[in-house]
Design a protein around this motif. Structure first.
Motif, PDB file in Angstrom:
ATOM      1  N   GLN A   3       7.171  -7.367   0.445  1.00  8.98           N
ATOM      2  CA  GLN A   3       5.825  -7.892   0.636  1.00  8.98           C
ATOM      3  C   GLN A   3       4.794  -6.838   0.224  1.00  8.98           C
ATOM      4  O   GLN A   3       4.866  -5.688   0.637  1.00  8.98           O
ATOM      5  CB  GLN A   3       5.614  -8.272   2.100  1.00  8.98           C
ATOM      6  CG  GLN A   3       4.272  -8.941   2.378  1.00  8.98           C
ATOM      7  CD  GLN A   3       4.073  -9.207   3.868  1.00  8.98           C
ATOM      8  OE1 GLN A   3       4.340  -8.351   4.688  1.00  8.98           O
ATOM      9  NE2 GLN A   3       3.622 -10.406   4.193  1.00  8.98           N
ATOM     10  N   THR A   5       1.248  -4.873   0.101  1.00  5.78           N
ATOM     11  CA  THR A   5       0.163  -4.553   1.028  1.00  5.78           C
ATOM     12  C   THR A   5      -1.120  -4.336   0.237  1.00  5.78           C
ATOM     13  O   THR A   5      -1.142  -3.552  -0.722  1.00  5.78           O
ATOM     14  CB  THR A   5       0.481  -3.287   1.847  1.00  5.78           C
ATOM     15  OG1 THR A   5       1.639  -3.523   2.646  1.00  5.78           O
ATOM     16  CG2 THR A   5      -0.690  -2.928   2.749  1.00  5.78           C
ATOM     17  N   ALA A  28     -10.070 -10.933   3.268  1.00  7.39           N
ATOM     18  CA  ALA A  28      -8.850 -10.535   3.976  1.00  7.39           C
ATOM     19  C   ALA A  28      -8.147 -11.746   4.568  1.00  7.39           C
ATOM     20  O   ALA A  28      -6.917 -11.896   4.448  1.00  7.39           O
ATOM     21  CB  ALA A  28      -9.187  -9.521   5.064  1.00  7.39           C
ATOM     22  N   ALA A  29      -8.907 -12.625   5.221  1.00  5.52           N
ATOM     23  CA  ALA A  29      -8.317 -13.826   5.820  1.00  5.52           C
ATOM     24  C   ALA A  29      -7.695 -14.716   4.742  1.00  5.52           C
ATOM     25  O   ALA A  29      -6.610 -15.286   4.945  1.00  5.52           O
ATOM     26  CB  ALA A  29      -9.374 -14.588   6.604  1.00  5.52           C
ATOM     27  N   ARG A  32      -4.398 -13.170   3.454  1.00  9.06           N
ATOM     28  CA  ARG A  32      -3.302 -13.295   4.434  1.00  9.06           C
ATOM     29  C   ARG A  32      -2.650 -14.670   4.352  1.00  9.06           C
ATOM     30  O   ARG A  32      -1.441 -14.813   4.555  1.00  9.06           O
ATOM     31  CB  ARG A  32      -3.835 -13.035   5.844  1.00  9.06           C
ATOM     32  CG  ARG A  32      -4.177 -11.572   6.113  1.00  9.06           C
ATOM     33  CD  ARG A  32      -4.507 -11.311   7.574  1.00  9.06           C
ATOM     34  NE  ARG A  32      -4.858  -9.911   7.771  1.00  9.06           N
ATOM     35  CZ  ARG A  32      -6.100  -9.463   7.955  1.00  9.06           C
ATOM     36  NH1 ARG A  32      -7.106 -10.332   8.001  1.00  9.06           N
ATOM     37  NH2 ARG A  32      -6.341  -8.186   8.108  1.00  9.06           N
ATOM     38  N   LYS A  33      -3.432 -15.686   4.031  1.00 10.23           N
ATOM     39  CA  LYS A  33      -2.883 -17.037   3.927  1.00 10.23           C
ATOM     40  C   LYS A  33      -1.882 -17.160   2.781  1.00 10.23           C
ATOM     41  O   LYS A  33      -1.059 -18.075   2.771  1.00 10.23           O
ATOM     42  CB  LYS A  33      -4.015 -18.052   3.729  1.00 10.23           C
ATOM     43  CG  LYS A  33      -4.898 -18.244   4.956  1.00 10.23           C
ATOM     44  CD  LYS A  33      -6.016 -19.239   4.675  1.00 10.23           C
ATOM     45  CE  LYS A  33      -6.928 -19.417   5.879  1.00 10.23           C
ATOM     46  NZ  LYS A  33      -8.055 -20.342   5.590  1.00 10.23           N
ATOM     47  N   THR A  34      -1.947 -16.249   1.819  1.00  9.30           N
ATOM     48  CA  THR A  34      -1.011 -16.295   0.689  1.00  9.30           C
ATOM     49  C   THR A  34       0.279 -15.544   0.990  1.00  9.30           C
ATOM     50  O   THR A  34       1.185 -15.528   0.161  1.00  9.30           O
ATOM     51  CB  THR A  34      -1.649 -15.691  -0.581  1.00  9.30           C
ATOM     52  OG1 THR A  34      -1.767 -14.267  -0.429  1.00  9.30           O
ATOM     53  CG2 THR A  34      -3.012 -16.301  -0.860  1.00  9.30           C
ATOM     54  N   LEU A  36       0.380 -12.194   1.758  1.00  6.21           N
ATOM     55  CA  LEU A  36       0.237 -10.762   1.550  1.00  6.21           C
ATOM     56  C   LEU A  36      -0.043 -10.056   2.874  1.00  6.21           C
ATOM     57  O   LEU A  36      -0.648 -10.625   3.786  1.00  6.21           O
ATOM     58  CB  LEU A  36      -0.906 -10.476   0.575  1.00  6.21           C
ATOM     59  CG  LEU A  36      -0.679 -10.889  -0.883  1.00  6.21           C
ATOM     60  CD1 LEU A  36      -1.963 -10.766  -1.683  1.00  6.21           C
ATOM     61  CD2 LEU A  36       0.410 -10.028  -1.525  1.00  6.21           C
ATOM     62  N   SER A  37       0.386  -8.810   2.957  1.00  6.82           N
ATOM     63  CA  SER A  37       0.041  -7.972   4.099  1.00  6.82           C
ATOM     64  C   SER A  37      -1.305  -7.325   3.793  1.00  6.82           C
ATOM     65  O   SER A  37      -1.464  -6.684   2.745  1.00  6.82           O
ATOM     66  CB  SER A  37       1.105  -6.897   4.312  1.00  6.82           C
ATOM     67  OG  SER A  37       0.714  -6.006   5.333  1.00  6.82           O
ATOM     68  N   VAL A  38      -2.273  -7.495   4.679  1.00  7.22           N
ATOM     69  CA  VAL A  38      -3.636  -7.058   4.388  1.00  7.22           C
ATOM     70  C   VAL A  38      -4.142  -6.124   5.467  1.00  7.22           C
ATOM     71  O   VAL A  38      -4.005  -6.406   6.665  1.00  7.22           O
ATOM     72  CB  VAL A  38      -4.594  -8.271   4.272  1.00  7.22           C
ATOM     73  CG1 VAL A  38      -6.018  -7.797   3.949  1.00  7.22           C
ATOM     74  CG2 VAL A  38      -4.104  -9.247   3.208  1.00  7.22           C
ATOM     75  N   GLU A  40      -7.784  -3.944   6.483  1.00  6.59           N
ATOM     76  CA  GLU A  40      -9.214  -3.913   6.206  1.00  6.59           C
ATOM     77  C   GLU A  40      -9.749  -2.522   6.502  1.00  6.59           C
ATOM     78  O   GLU A  40      -9.654  -2.044   7.631  1.00  6.59           O
ATOM     79  CB  GLU A  40      -9.942  -4.965   7.050  1.00  6.59           C
ATOM     80  CG  GLU A  40      -9.484  -6.389   6.771  1.00  6.59           C
ATOM     81  CD  GLU A  40     -10.132  -7.412   7.695  1.00  6.59           C
ATOM     82  OE1 GLU A  40     -11.382  -7.484   7.711  1.00  6.59           O
ATOM     83  OE2 GLU A  40      -9.398  -8.118   8.414  1.00  6.59           O
ATOM     84  N   GLY A 301      -8.005 -17.210  -1.774  1.00  2.00           N
ATOM     85  CA  GLY A 301      -6.870 -16.319  -1.576  1.00  2.00           C
ATOM     86  C   GLY A 301      -5.906 -16.333  -2.751  1.00  2.00           C
ATOM     87  O   GLY A 301      -5.415 -15.279  -3.175  1.00  2.00           O
TER      88      GLY A 301
END
Length: 316
Positions: A3, A5, A28-29, A32-34, A36-38, A40, A301
């Protein structure tokens, strides 16, 4: 597959900090829906240490104004060898300086309103009243007065009466040392985003901006309900094509990368008048790029996830 980041940079110390934080939270939100590790991160003194210790696969820049758009952050990321979404530092500097960008676009045959850029010292050395009088004589009224650098229409205002010009200059100089005064163009204000999420850069559907007060200023940009957006813009197909061609041309001429936004006015004669180009478009709930992406049928996203992948693949 490991995954990825992604570090979303937002905040910073520019006048546009609050807008940037809103853009960063939304980006960022969406990422994250895709899957990915996010993380901020604020663009502050701890940034380089965080990058060195936590080293993300890529950085997505949601900074507006200052270091986020003038190439400073991009140059630092290059120094550290960290891939990032967005325009390289040198091209950021060209686009950030509005008179420089306007001159380059004009030399290439694109149309931009007639203008003059004058530093604060000019008014002291040659007399403010005389300089302002010459400005009106050359450009006429109304004028759009704005800082030569920066975004979100901070310090920008329309001057319709010569008596209001000195106050407008003082307000403008609170945000920059140089004033850009350009002929105010009456027409339909439009924004066109360019994204490179596939084989070639492409222009998203133009967004028509209908500000309740007639001017798309800071309040109109970030107050829900203060502006009505139409996407696609209510323009004929030939004008839409001309807008998208202009956006792609500006993106290429200035050396922009991944994502940009062209702000323009279609004047009363149907000509595309380029106002400026933005290398870090807003991503808030009232921003234009997300509106264009939605009209194109792509989630924000997913769009940025594709841009992140491109950044990782090129390695810088």
């Amino acid at each position: 597959m490991t995954q990825r980041t992604v570090a979303v940079l937002a905040g910073g110390l520019s006048h546009e900090r609050e807008v940037s934080l809103r853009s960063g939270r939304r980006l960022a939100a969406s990422l994250r829906k895709t899957g990915l590790s996010v993380v901020e991160w604020d663009a502050d003194a701890s940034l380089l240490g965080r990058i060195r210790s936590e080293r993300p696969d890529a950085v997505a820049i949601a900074l507006h104004g200052g270091e986020g758009e003038n190439g400073s952050v991009q140059a630092v990321l290059d120094l550290l060898g960290v891939p990032f979404v967005g325009t390289p530092a040198a091209a950021c500097r060209r686009a950030w300086d509005k008179p420089t960008a306007k001159a380059e676009l004009q030399r290439a045959g694109l149309t931009t309103p007639d203008w003059v850029a004058l530093p604060h010292s000019t008014f002291r050395e040659f007399g403010a009243q005389a300089v302002l009088g010459a400005m009106v004589e050359r450009l006429g009224l109304p004028l759009m007065v704005k800082p030569d650098q920066g975004g979100s229409a901070l310090g920008a205002q329309v001057v319709r009466d010569e008596a209001d010009l000195p106050a407008a200059m003082v307000s403008c100089l609170a945000y920059a040392d140089t004033v850009l005064a350009e002929r105010f163009v009456v027409g339909t204000e439009v924004a066109v985003a360019v994204v490179h999420d596939g084989a070639e850069p492409r222009a998203l559907p133009p967004v028509e901006v209908d500000a309740a007060g007639g001017v798309y200023d800071y309040t109109a940009r970030y107050t829900p309900g203060a502006t009505t957006f139409h996407c696609p813009a209510r323009l004929d197909p030939a004008t839409v094509d001309a807008l998208q061609d202009a956006a792609l041309a500006a993106h290429g001429l200035l050396g922009l990368r991944d994502v940009s936004r062209l702000d323009a006015v279609v004047d009363e004669e149907g000509r595309v008048q380029i106002l400026e180009v933005n290398v870090s478009p807003g991503l808030t709930d009232t921003s234009l790029l997300p509106t264009a992406a939605a009209a194109d049928g792509i989630e924000l996203g997913d769009l940025y996830a594709a841009l992140v992948e491109r950044a990782v693949e090129r390695g810088h």
